[in-house]
Motif scaffolding. Structure first.
Motif, mmCIF file in Angstrom:
data_model
loop_
_atom_site.group_PDB
_atom_site.id
_atom_site.type_symbol
_atom_site.label_atom_id
_atom_site.label_comp_id
_atom_site.label_asym_id
_atom_site.label_seq_id
_atom_site.Cartn_x
_atom_site.Cartn_y
_atom_site.Cartn_z
ATOM 1 N N SER A 85 29.822 41.876 35.763
ATOM 2 C CA SER A 85 28.993 42.174 36.925
ATOM 3 C C SER A 85 27.894 41.142 37.156
ATOM 4 O O SER A 85 27.302 41.115 38.239
ATOM 5 N N GLU A 106 26.839 40.059 31.846
ATOM 6 C CA GLU A 106 26.588 41.491 32.008
ATOM 7 C C GLU A 106 27.908 42.172 32.343
ATOM 8 O O GLU A 106 28.674 41.675 33.170
ATOM 9 N N HIS A 156 29.878 45.882 33.450
ATOM 10 C CA HIS A 156 29.613 47.150 34.126
ATOM 11 C C HIS A 156 30.834 48.062 33.986
ATOM 12 O O HIS A 156 31.971 47.629 34.198
ATOM 13 N N TYR A 191 25.540 49.569 32.228
ATOM 14 C CA TYR A 191 25.690 48.134 32.038
ATOM 15 C C TYR A 191 25.518 47.783 30.557
ATOM 16 O O TYR A 191 24.843 48.490 29.805
ATOM 17 N N GLY A 248 27.374 45.713 41.298
ATOM 18 C CA GLY A 248 28.442 45.531 40.321
ATOM 19 C C GLY A 248 29.711 46.273 40.663
ATOM 20 O O GLY A 248 30.652 46.275 39.862
#
Length: 875
Positions: free
Chosen positions: A51, A66, A68, A109, A184
């Motif tokens: 994301s 990151e 998600h 996340y 995301g």
């Protein structure tokens, strides 16, 4: 920082800015032309997606990815791994072999970061050293059981690994990230469509609020489109009702008539109609409309683009909500103003101007005026000059704009400006919030005394000579040459020539050699400017020459020089040999070919000197397919390295050389540091005096007179900065001396008054010079005896000279032997100073005498030392 968008302007046009708009549509077109092997077809992930990611922050090791959870249930991460591939790689580089056993809840996340990550949001898991290329590569989440790709992306130009979905996303440059849209959730299997730039990066971890995909709010009203965050979750909308509050050049603002009652949700929105829009529909303030179109975040401004508009009646324009000026430069304006973006507001303020009135091109009568100011209630000290490095972004600065077709007064930096309940629309453009006034504002202004730095003319009779560089800002003629040509009327062209010449003659004191940038590439234009100088400067005649730069707009670099300066050889382009053999990599990387010439000063005199001069205009901060960095820093780094190597060649050959012009980057930037790090060249901006505190100290403000000490040659959005630089060979720095400064006659003044948006920069060299040193500056002697000092005088000028040795300030008798010396360049002599301590002197008392060596060739060139003698007892 310098990717700007003025939403009411035609996109992709030159806005007479230093930093033009990034042409996003061109990049999209290029992506559509990528070969088929760039595309990987895969169904959108229903479990985990990448994301957000960053490939470099404060250092190349400041990386993060990151992840998600886009599903509606928890997922154990232990079944997945994270891998990386190079630009054309066919094998995986393991980032995380297998995630730790962790149940990632729906919508949550998970932050993966390198050990060099330094963000404020804590990483959930870290890996070792940096893994990712800063220019191009690919990332993928894979199942550990069978290696199947769950989600992947490619970034950068020319990426060919099979992680790319559709078209690659742009590379996220330092301290920026690329983030998947809709918090995301967006996954169309086209990386370029699905990701957007975050500046600065905004990573999330397991402590961040969950976003459950597929539960986006309705998008049937302006407040719902704006939402409570900084970006919208809407894409296409239909029949959005509202009341038009302002008509701009390329679109209009409209506002929900009643609002949704939620203070954190804006009720206003901008509608972009296109760069060629002329309002043929006759839309006006007070029209009730319904709007349909695509919702986008255009450089962080939520807007509906290319909309269809239906008028359904008339409406009462919503009342303006009171907001307050920014007063704390440590606070992000987004936290205060995002909830009002696009709405009618009113503001009262009383402050001082930090960015003079600039008028950008517009179809409106007054152009598009803008004023930057700081409120007196700010924590910033009154009348401080705001430098581009002082605060993040444009924090602490307020902006007024006449972009809705209303005029603003023409003000200088340092003037006062005040208003009570000035109404308008709060727009967001060029990374800053602006109050777009919706009527002619009732402003109170004070024209404070202007602070300029008057220059003294160089004195050739004393062996002095001076060199200037000036960006003359689009000095084009009145003929359309079928290029990307800026065409003036005959009267405008003559006025531009006259204003430019007046500055060069009157303010820059008919600088003997002038390097020019941003002139139209035609000898006739250079000759016309030289003719203007001939008219104004009755003591000299002027010549001009230039080279074709290869610039698409046909702006070029060239020189003007006086008749008491000789051109040795010819004006030449910096291309091919010998220059290619002088640069480290054997290739020249200049976007605009610099111009070179060798000029002789004090011709035929004992202090004759030849200077190899270069006029330079480095790559602008316009995004380009030739660049890897979004503002082309990488291109300027290569150009700076080439100029460094060329000057270093001259220095190592014992030749004097100088290069100057518009380097399009600021003090502290990597291109400028590449130049500063060389021991063979020197930039006068590095002198300590130019980095003294630039605030106005108590007692320095007299009758509205503003004193500035920090270096600047340009003002952008109220922030002063140095874009115009000069570098000399180290042997020139070590010569007798020089005086350097910007000639502050443009940057602080409104568009209607200045000849350019850049200040010229000027350096005066002295061919005579002395250096006086003492064996000791303090001695003791008995009463009735003599203290003897030995001084060494060195002629550090270019020519033989005679120096008078004098004393001042002494109460006790002083003897000097000899009182005059004649020296060749570089030669030294010994001076004996005898200080007689009187019998009547009190023990412990002392006397001070200043010994001065004065050049006969140039009496302004002095060197002195102060000697302190203390009386001792006779016993």
């Amino acid at each position: 920082m310098y990717l700007h968008h003025r939403s009411w302007h035609s996109r992709g046009t030159n806005l007479a800015r230093k930093y033009p708009i990034q042409i996003v549509s061109l990049l999209i077109l290029l992506s559509l032309l990528l070969p088929a092997w760039h595309t990987r077809v895969q169904a959108a992930s229903t479990s985990l997606v990448i994301s957000q990611f960053q490939v470099a922050g404060s250092s190349s090791a400041d990386e993060f990815v990151e992840i998600h959870n886009v599903s509606n249930s928890a997922i154990n991460l232990n079944s997945y791994k994270l891998v990386y591939r190079s630009i054309s790689g066919t094998s995986d580089v393991i980032v995380i072999e297998a995630f730790p056993s962790y149940s990632l809840a729906a919508g949550k996340y998970y932050l993966v970061a390198a050990s060099g990550y330094d963000g404020t949001v804590a990483a959930n898991v870290t890996y070792g050293d940096e893994k990712f290329s800063g220019t191009a590569g690919g990332l993928a989440i894979k199942r550990t059981s069978d290696g199947a790709i769950v989600d992947s992306l490619g970034y950068g130009n020319g990426v060919t690994n099979n992680f790319v979905e559709g078209a690659a996303v742009e590379v996220p440059y330092a301290n920026k990230s690329e983030a998947r849209k809709s918090s995301g959730c967006q996954d169309t299997d086209n990386n370029q469509n699905d990701f957007e730039r975050k500046d600065p990066s905004a990573p999330r971890n397991t402590s961040s609020p969950a976003v459950i995909c597929g539960t986006a709010a309705s998008c049937s009203s302006i407040p719902q489109i704006q939402g409570e965050g900084t970006s919208t979750s809407c894409s296409a909308v239909s029949n959005i009702p509202g009341c038009i509050t302002g008509i701009a050049v390329s679109g209009f603002y409209f506002q929900d008539e009643s609002g949704d009652g939620t203070p954190n949700t804006s009720d206003g929105l901008y509608v972009y109609k296109g760069g060629s829009w002329t309002n043929t529909e006759g839309l006006k303030v007070g029209d009730k409309v319904k709007v349909s179109g695509s919702v986008i975040e255009y450089y962080d401004t939520t807007e509906i683009q290319y909309a269809t508009v239906t008028k359904v009646g008339i409406c009462t324009v919503p009342a303006a909500i009171e907001i307050f000026p920014l007063t704390d430069p440590e606070v992000d304006p987004t936290t205060l103003y995002e909830k009002y973006e696009g709405m009618r507001v009113k503001m009262s303020f009383d402050g001082w101007v930090v960015g003079p009135t600039k008028r950008f091109e517009s179809r409106y009568e007054y152009g598009d005026p803008e004023i930057a100011f700081v409120d007196f209630s700010s924590s910033i000290m009154d009348y401080t000059r705001i430098m581009e490095s002082d605060f993040p972004g444009y924090q602490g600065v307020n902006y007024l704009s006449g972009a809705l077709g209303y005029d603003l007064p023409d003000l200088d930096s340092g003037d006062d400006i005040a208003g009570t309940y000035i109404t308008g629309i709060l727009g967001y453009t060029f990374d800053k919030y602006e109050l777009l006034v919706d009527s002619v504002p009732a402003l109170t202004t004070v024209d404070n005394e202007d602070e300029i730095n008057p220059q003294e003319a160089a004195s050739p009779t004393n062996g002095q000579f001076d060199i200037c560089y000036a960006n003359v800002e689009n000095l084009f003629d009145s003929v359309n040459d079928a290029t990307d040509d800026e065409v003036y009327t005959a009267a405008e062209y003559d006025a531009k020539l006259t204003a430019t010449a007046e500055i060069l003659v009157n303010d820059a004191k008919s600088c003997m050699l002038i390097g020019l940038e941003e002139m139209e590439g035609k000898q006739s234009v250079y000759n016309a400017l030289a003719a203007k100088l001939n008219t104004l400067d009755l003591d000299h005649t002027w010549s001009a020459g230039y080279v074709e730069s290869g610039d698409s707009r046909d702006i070029s670099q060239g020189f003007l020089w006086r008749n008491d300066v000789s051109l040795v050889g010819s004006i030449t382009p910096v291309s091919g040999e010998p220059y290619e053999s002088w640069v480290t990599d054997g290739a020249l990387d200049f976007e605009r070919t610099p111009v070179s010439g060798t000029f002789r000063f004090n011709s035929g005199m004992p202090n004759q000197v030849d200077i190899h001069a270069y006029a330079v205009h480095l790559k602008s901060k316009r995004s380009s397919t030739e660049c890897s960095a979004d503002d082309c820093t990488d291109k300027r780094e290569k150009e700076a390295a080439d100029m460094r190597d060329i000057l270093a060649h001259h220095n190592n050959a014992g030749e004097y050389a100088i290069a100057g012009g518009d380097f399009n980057d600021v003090i502290g930037s990597t291109p400028i540091e590449i130049l500063n790090e060389s021991a063979d060249i020197y930039g006068p901006w590095n002198e300590a005096e130019y980095h003294a505190p630039h605030i106005i100290l108590e007692g320095q403000l007299e009758a509205g007179r503003i004193f500035y000490t920090a270096p600047y040659s340009y003002i952008f959005s109220g922030e002063s900065e140095v874009l115009d630089h000069m570098y000399i060979t180290a042997n020139l720095k070590d010569a007798p001396g020089y005086f350097f400064n910007a000639v502050h006659v443009n940057a602080d003044f409104p568009t209607v008054e200045h000849a350019s948006d850049h200040d010229p920069i000027r350096i005066i060299f002295y061919t005579h010079g002395a250096n006086l040193e003492a064996d000791a500056t303090a001695k003791s002697a008995k009463k009735g005896s003599v203290a003897t000092y030995t001084l060494t005088i060195t002629n550090n000028g270019y020519t033989a000279d005679t120096f008078a040795i004098t004393q001042s300030g002494a109460a006790w008798p002083v003897g000097i032997t000899p009182a005059s010396v004649t020296l060749d360049p570089g030669a030294s002599a010994t001076i004996t100073i005898k200080v007689f301590v009187p019998f009547t002197a009190a023990v412990g008392s002392f006397d001070m005498v200043t010994i001065t060596a004065t050049s006969a060739g140039d009496p302004s060139r002095l060197s002195n030392v102060t000697l302190t003698t203390t009386a001792l007892s006779r016993n």
